[in-house]
Design a protein around this motif. Structure first.
Motif, short mmCIF file in Angstrom:
data_model
loop_
_atom_site.label_atom_id
_atom_site.label_comp_id
_atom_site.label_asym_id
_atom_site.label_seq_id
_atom_site.Cartn_x
_atom_site.Cartn_y
_atom_site.Cartn_z
N SER A 142 0.81 -1.22 0.00
CA SER A 142 0.00 0.00 0.00
C SER A 142 0.84 1.27 0.00
CB SER A 142 -0.94 0.00 1.22
OG SER A 142 -0.17 -0.02 2.43
N GLY A 143 2.16 1.15 0.13
CA GLY A 143 3.00 2.34 0.10
C GLY A 143 3.89 2.48 1.32
N ASN A 144 4.21 3.72 1.66
CA ASN A 144 5.11 4.04 2.76
C ASN A 144 4.35 4.37 4.03
OD1 ASN A 144 7.69 4.00 1.30
ND2 ASN A 144 6.92 5.82 0.24
N VAL A 161 6.58 17.61 4.54
CA VAL A 161 7.48 16.50 4.85
C VAL A 161 6.73 15.17 4.73
CG1 VAL A 161 8.78 15.38 6.70
CG2 VAL A 161 9.05 17.83 6.29
N LYS A 162 5.51 15.13 5.26
CA LYS A 162 4.73 13.90 5.18
C LYS A 162 4.34 13.57 3.73
CE LYS A 162 3.05 14.42 9.89
NZ LYS A 162 1.91 14.72 10.79
N PHE A 163 4.09 14.62 2.94
CA PHE A 163 3.80 14.43 1.52
C PHE A 163 5.01 13.83 0.80
CE2 PHE A 163 4.34 16.32 -2.74
CZ PHE A 163 3.25 15.75 -3.39
N LEU A 164 6.22 14.33 1.13
CA LEU A 164 7.43 13.78 0.55
C LEU A 164 7.59 12.30 0.90
CD1 LEU A 164 10.18 16.54 1.10
CD2 LEU A 164 8.98 15.94 -1.00
N GLY A 165 7.29 11.98 2.16
CA GLY A 165 7.40 10.60 2.59
C GLY A 165 6.47 9.68 1.82
N GLU A 166 5.23 10.11 1.66
CA GLU A 166 4.24 9.28 0.97
C GLU A 166 4.63 9.06 -0.49
OE1 GLU A 166 0.62 11.36 1.52
OE2 GLU A 166 0.41 10.81 3.65
N PRO A 169 9.62 6.91 -3.88
CA PRO A 169 9.57 5.62 -4.60
C PRO A 169 10.21 4.50 -3.79
CG PRO A 169 10.37 7.39 -6.03
CD PRO A 169 10.35 7.93 -4.63
N ILE A 170 9.80 3.28 -4.05
CA ILE A 170 10.27 2.14 -3.27
C ILE A 170 11.77 1.90 -3.47
CG2 ILE A 170 9.76 0.38 -5.01
CD1 ILE A 170 8.76 -1.37 -2.63
N ARG A 171 12.30 2.29 -4.61
CA ARG A 171 13.73 2.11 -4.86
C ARG A 171 14.53 3.37 -4.60
NH1 ARG A 171 14.42 -1.85 -10.16
NH2 ARG A 171 14.03 -3.79 -9.02
N LYS A 172 14.02 4.19 -3.72
CA LYS A 172 14.71 5.41 -3.35
C LYS A 172 14.61 5.62 -1.85
CE LYS A 172 15.59 9.88 -5.38
NZ LYS A 172 15.14 10.86 -6.38
N THR A 173 15.69 6.09 -1.25
CA THR A 173 15.64 6.37 0.19
C THR A 173 14.97 7.71 0.44
OG1 THR A 173 17.87 7.34 0.07
CG2 THR A 173 17.71 5.01 0.70
N PHE A 174 14.32 7.80 1.59
CA PHE A 174 13.72 9.08 1.96
C PHE A 174 14.80 10.13 2.20
CE2 PHE A 174 12.01 11.94 5.33
CZ PHE A 174 11.05 12.58 4.55
#
Length: 446
Positions: A142-144, A161-166, A169-174
């Motif tokens: 379902s995501g992050n 910040v929360k928008f950035l987190g959501e 991408p799965i192959r990228k670090t926050f």
């Protein structure tokens, strides 16, 4: 500065395995330690050395740290890593965590990942007694899902910040997504990212510092330091300089490569090109009017009359070329708070040259927070008059092929450490089958 690194199910590390550069209680070589100044600070070693037999896993320590560095700055290394392969059931998820000091603060950053992407990611600010959450991240179909510590700013900052987190991408670090999208409100992320991107530098056997002559032209202090170090190491080279090349044809570079260099040129910039399978480096200086000049890096020696004699870089020994990769590192360590890792320091280097390089670094240690960690076979460094026992680690394989790491300090050595190492007291050396077991020659007797 690296405090600890932990590896699990990655390369030759099966179970959770840790290496630590937190200083022990020993009072020897006090200048090798960045001492704790406040109650919650952590004393950290400025030098570390990893020994082990071939294929023991010592290089995998540095490869693992390089891997988490790639992940941290946003480059998912597809195909560049493998989980531990000698298990009967191979687990898909690997884990690396690294604790480090930068700008006077201590952080722990970790990632769990597979070839499909990031599974978990976390960043804490740590000290000798407590951990302070910066963020944690877990991913599923379902995501992050994030948990954040303190976010400085108003509600819109927190929402962004929360928008950035959501949207990470799965192959990228926050960590990298936050920086690339100009995130605000969490200063610790910027500090951690900057350490990975510019404070941590890794030199592998194939790594080449190609622009030493160009740097020398741009910075006279760098040039003077280079000449001084060349004299100290006594390789016969007295200087590294650029010399004009009359035409592009004289470079012997492939025509397709030359066309690409010239067509993609930026006026006012200098391009550096390495000749294929060679130590030759060419510089293309592009002018604002669209013209360009070419120069070539060469080594300068002196003959018995003290006249300069110019050598092509391909005429220099592999050891001299390898040393030229390390001279900019020594200058950098002397001027900046940076951390270097070198894999296989002794590759192509004479044992005494390797020793002199480390002595040069240790001689100039100051209050600056710098760190040098190496892997090597060079036994001359195993001298407790030169280094501390807690700076030395041994890598060895267990019966199942998994690497384990042991500190020399655990042995409480009171003997000639070099002799004890070669005799197998600390393991981490190769063991061979009896020669009688060889069966590789045909029996030609009638």
């Amino acid at each position: 500065m690296i405090l600890r690194a932990t590896f699990e199910n990655i390369y030759s590390f099966k179970e959770e395995t840790m290496i630590s550069f937190v200083a022990g209680k020993s009072s020897v070589h006090p200048d090798h330690v960045s001492r704790a100044r406040k109650r919650d600070d952590i004393s950290t070693l400025k030098f570390g050395v990893i020994y082990g037999a071939n294929a023991s896993g010592k290089s995998n320590v540095i490869k693992g740290i390089a891997l988490i560095q790639q992940l941290a700055v946003g480059r998912f290394p597809i195909g560049d890593f493998e989980p531990f392969k000698l298990s009967t059931q191979i687990k898909p998820v690997s884990k690396i965590e690294i604790e480090f000091k930068t700008a006077g603060k201590y952080y722990a950053y970790g990632v769990e990942f597979s070839i499909n992407g990031i599974k978990e990611e976390w960043l804490y600010e740590v000290n000798a007694r407590t951990d302070k959450l910066i963020f944690t991240r877990k991913t599923d179909e379902s995501g992050n899902a994030f948990e954040f510590g303190e976010i400085h700013g108003d509600s819109s900052t927190s929402q962004f910040v929360k928008f950035l987190g959501e949207g990470t991408p799965i192959r990228k670090t926050f960590l990298s997504e936050y920086m690339e999208r100009n995130g605000k409100g969490i200063c610790a992320i910027k500090a951690a990212y900057n350490w990975f991107s510019s404070g941590l530098r890794i030199i592998f056997p194939s790594t080449r510092f190609r622009g030493i002559s160009f740097n020398a032209e741009q910075d006279e202090n760098f040039h003077e330091a280079t000449r001084s170090l060349l004299q100290y190491f006594n390789t016969g080279i007295v200087d590294i300089r650029r010399f004009p090349v009359r035409s592009k044809e004289e470079t012997n570079l492939p025509e397709t490569l030359l066309d690409k260099i010239i067509s993609s040129a930026t006026p006012g910039r200098t391009g550096l090109v390495t000749a294929p399978e060679s130590n030759e480096f060419f510089f293309f200086d592009f002018k604002e009017d669209g013209t360009y000049t070419i120069s070539k890096q060469k080594a300068v020696h002196r003959n018995e009359a003290q006249d300069e004699v110019v050598f092509e870089m391909d005429e220099e020994s592999d050891g001299s070329i390898r040393l030229l990769d390390f001279i900019p590192m020594l200058i950098d360590l002397g001027n900046n708070e940076v951390d270097y890792l070198i894999d296989e320091l002794d590759r192509s280097m004479h044992p005494l040259l390797s020793q002199k390089l480390i002595e040069c670094y240790l001689h100039d240690l100051s209050d600056r927070d710098t760190q040098l960690i190496i892997s090597t076979h060079e036994c001359n460094l195993l001298n407790l008059d030169m280094i501390r026992a807690d700076e030395v680690w041994f890598a060895e394989k267990d019966k199942n092929g998994a690497s384990r790491l042991v500190s020399l300090a655990e042995y409480k050595p009171r003997e000639n450490v070099q002799k004890g190492y070669l005799q197998g007291r600390y393991s981490a050396i190769p063991f061979f089958a009896p020669i009688e077991t060889l069966n590789w020659q045909k029996n030609e007797k009638a």
